[in-house]
Scaffold this active site. Structure first.
Site, PDB file in Angstrom:
ATOM      1  N   HIS A   1       0.836  -1.217   0.000  1.00  0.00           N
ATOM      2  CA  HIS A   1       0.000   0.000   0.000  1.00  0.00           C
ATOM      3  C   HIS A   1       0.867   1.262   0.000  1.00  0.00           C
ATOM      4  O   HIS A   1       0.437   2.307   0.491  1.00  0.00           O
ATOM      5  CB  HIS A   1      -0.948   0.049   1.203  1.00  0.00           C
ATOM      6  CG  HIS A   1      -1.649  -1.234   1.481  1.00  0.00           C
ATOM      7  ND1 HIS A   1      -2.888  -1.543   0.967  1.00  0.00           N
ATOM      8  CD2 HIS A   1      -1.252  -2.321   2.186  1.00  0.00           C
ATOM      9  CE1 HIS A   1      -3.234  -2.758   1.367  1.00  0.00           C
ATOM     10  NE2 HIS A   1      -2.257  -3.254   2.101  1.00  0.00           N
TER      11      HIS A   1
ATOM     12  N   LYS B   1      16.103  20.978 -11.747  1.00  0.00           N
ATOM     13  CA  LYS B   1      15.433  19.692 -11.977  1.00  0.00           C
ATOM     14  C   LYS B   1      16.262  18.686 -12.746  1.00  0.00           C
ATOM     15  O   LYS B   1      17.006  19.019 -13.651  1.00  0.00           O
ATOM     16  CB  LYS B   1      14.134  19.930 -12.753  1.00  0.00           C
ATOM     17  CG  LYS B   1      13.135  20.756 -11.973  1.00  0.00           C
ATOM     18  CD  LYS B   1      12.132  19.907 -11.261  1.00  0.00           C
ATOM     19  CE  LYS B   1      11.184  19.334 -12.277  1.00  0.00           C
ATOM     20  NZ  LYS B   1      10.067  18.672 -11.647  1.00  0.00           N
TER      21      LYS B   1
ATOM     22  N   GLU C   1       9.461   7.529 -17.005  1.00  0.00           N
ATOM     23  CA  GLU C   1       8.075   7.971 -17.208  1.00  0.00           C
ATOM     24  C   GLU C   1       7.563   7.566 -18.580  1.00  0.00           C
ATOM     25  O   GLU C   1       6.420   7.148 -18.741  1.00  0.00           O
ATOM     26  CB  GLU C   1       7.985   9.490 -17.082  1.00  0.00           C
ATOM     27  CG  GLU C   1       8.216   9.986 -15.670  1.00  0.00           C
ATOM     28  CD  GLU C   1       8.404  11.492 -15.664  1.00  0.00           C
ATOM     29  OE1 GLU C   1       7.436  12.199 -15.390  1.00  0.00           O
ATOM     30  OE2 GLU C   1       9.520  11.962 -15.959  1.00  0.00           O
TER      31      GLU C   1
ATOM     32  N   SER D   1      14.764  20.459 -16.932  1.00  0.00           N
ATOM     33  CA  SER D   1      13.572  21.247 -17.201  1.00  0.00           C
ATOM     34  C   SER D   1      13.991  22.530 -17.904  1.00  0.00           C
ATOM     35  O   SER D   1      15.058  23.075 -17.615  1.00  0.00           O
ATOM     36  CB  SER D   1      12.877  21.575 -15.883  1.00  0.00           C
ATOM     37  OG  SER D   1      12.086  22.734 -16.033  1.00  0.00           O
TER      38      SER D   1
END
Ligand code: ARG
Length: 471
Positions: A160, A287, A294, A281
């Site tokens: 979980h 970043k 992804e 970024s």
């Protein structure tokens, strides 16, 4: 006016095909990728026609060398692809006739594009399954290597997405390797169902000509031939099965990538993906984004889409071949490209991960992740598990209230909750003790994980040979 000179099927037509229809029905833009298999299949088919005396050996040689020249020209990008040729089968046949004349017109004897397209797809997929298997094997090696290198790293195992129990990083990594083992086994089984020769089924009913299907199979290295001509031309199970296997494989990669995305966040800080596998970024200079992970996660969606697309194309088709089935190719090709691309980049990325041992251990030691160990400790002292669960639950509540870890409690504090606690309780409170106590087969103890690694290395030796014999 007959247009029989322009289209191989033009004989019964009085008017030429509308340009719009030509464009709409053409598949040449994408099925030209099958050219090698189409030619290979035609060469074998032609050899058989000659062996059976259906064409002369002179015609055979003309056809074979004509096809070989076409192959050379296509590979040298010296071949004109035009949409009026409809598909790869007609493009190759038309080029053959243009080049060698009458003999070329004999190639399609007793054959239909319906059995031909099935053959081409099977030849193509055989190669692609082999390439996919090689890429899976590379990813498995990359994971195994990391599992061996990082054998002492402990991190929290989650359920979980809440800290559950400490585990070895190697155990976690090998979990993904198990998934890949199943993916590999599934693809090998799929290969057996791809590896069946359909030619000779013709349009749907077989042929009256004295062909030898077994000989074509032998030339093309197929161990089996299809047993029902109607099934053969209407079957795309092997394509759907491949895309399904690819979907599961993508799902496994996607979950691994999801872990990497979470783990590489500042909040977790468990892993650093190497600079060469991350991107920045355009606005936020600080970043470093896990875009590769992804995108693998994102591309999983499109492979699922391909599966649903093909299943939907097939679901309402009457027996036997229907033109709808031409819609099988783009989802298949897209799946092949996507899955191979993802496997390749993921193996590279997985070999370039830097795990943060301290951060992982710190997280594994906190969050009361050894609470189950304390409950098990009480069980060994004769306390029924349900009761020990309650005792430890109250202990954890006490720690939360006092803002303390279990290992920081004194023996007196432990005894407030159960009088039978002894000093040896301190031997089951560290993450390391917890990990090493789980030594049952398949568990996370170092001993158990090393055993599994040993097994894997043994299996790899035996398996390589078997796989070779099969393919
Ligand atoms: N391009 C077609 C396909 O991919 C080949 C078979 C065409 N057969 C036909 N009868 N029109 O399915």
């Amino acid at each position: 006016m007959s247009i029989s000179d322009e289209k191989p099927w033009g004989g019964r037509f009085n008017h030429p095909t509308d340009r719009l229809v030509e464009e709409f029905t053409a598949s040449i833009q994408f099925d030209k990728r099958l050219y090698r298999y189409d030619i290979e299949g035609s060469i074998a088919y032609c050899r058989m026609l000659a062996k059976q005396g259906i064409i002369s050996s002179e015609e055979e040689e003309k056809i074979v060398s004509g096809l070989e020249n076409i192959l050379k020209d296509i590979e040298a990008e010296n071949f004109a692809w035009t949409p009026d040729l409809e598909d790869i089968h007609m493009a190759v046949e038309k080029a053959l006739i243009d080049r060698i004349g009458k003999a070329g017109e004999k190639l399609h004897t007793g054959r239909s594009r319906n059995d031909q397209v099935s053959l081409d797809m099977r030849l193509y997929l055989r190669d692609e399954v082999e390439k996919t298997l090689d890429l899976i094997s590379a990813l498995k090696s990359s994971i195994l290597k990391a599992a061996k290198n990082e054998i002492d790293i402990i991190l929290p195992g989650y359920t979980h997405l809440q800290r559950a129990q400490p585990v070895l990083l190697s155990h976690y990594l090998l979990a993904y390797r198990e998934m890949l083992d199943r993916d590999e086994a599934r693809l090998k089984e799929c290969y057996d169902r791809i590896n069946i020769m359909p030619l000779g089924s013709a349009a749907l009913a077989g042929t009256s000509l004295p062909i030898d299907r077994g000989y074509v199979a032998e030339l093309l290295n197929f161990p089996k031939i299809t047993k029902n001509s109607m099934d053969a031309v209407s079957d795309r199970d092997f394509v759907a099965e491949f895309i399904f296997d690819a979907s599961l494989l993508m799902m496994h990669m996607s979950r691994f990538c999801e872990d990497l995305v979470i783990w590489s966040s500042g909040e977790f800080g468990f892993v650093e993906i190497s600079d060469s596998f991350t991107t920045g970024s355009s606005i936020m200079p600080q970043k470093k984004n896990p875009d590769v992970a992804e995108l693998i996660r994102g591309k999983t969606g499109r492979v699922y889409g391909n599966l649903v697309s093909l299943l939907t194309v097939m679901k309402g088709l009457p027996m036997s071949y229907n033109r709808d089935m031409q819609e099988d190719k783009e989802p298949l090709f897209d799946t092949v490209d996507t899955v191979k691309g993802c496997l390749h980049i993921l193996s590279e990325m997985a070999g370039n991960l830097k795990f943060n041992r301290e951060r992982m251990l710190e997280a594994a030691a906190g969050g009361f992740s050894t609470a189950t160990d304390v409950a098990d400790y009480l069980v060994m002292k004769g306390v029924p598990f349900r009761e020990s669960h309650g005792i430890v639950g109250r202990l954890v509540g006490y720690c939360i209230e006092k803002d303390r870890e279990l290992s920081a409690l004194t023996i007196e504090e432990f005894r407030k909750f159960y009088s039978g606690f002894d000093e040896d309780i301190y031997r089951c409170l560290t993450a390391e003790d917890s990990v090493n106590s789980r030594s049952s087969y398949g568990g996370t103890a170092k001993k158990a994980v090393l055993k599994r690694i040993e097994e894997i290395e043994g299996e790899a030796k035996g398996k390589g040979l078997k796989a070779k014999g099969k393919m």
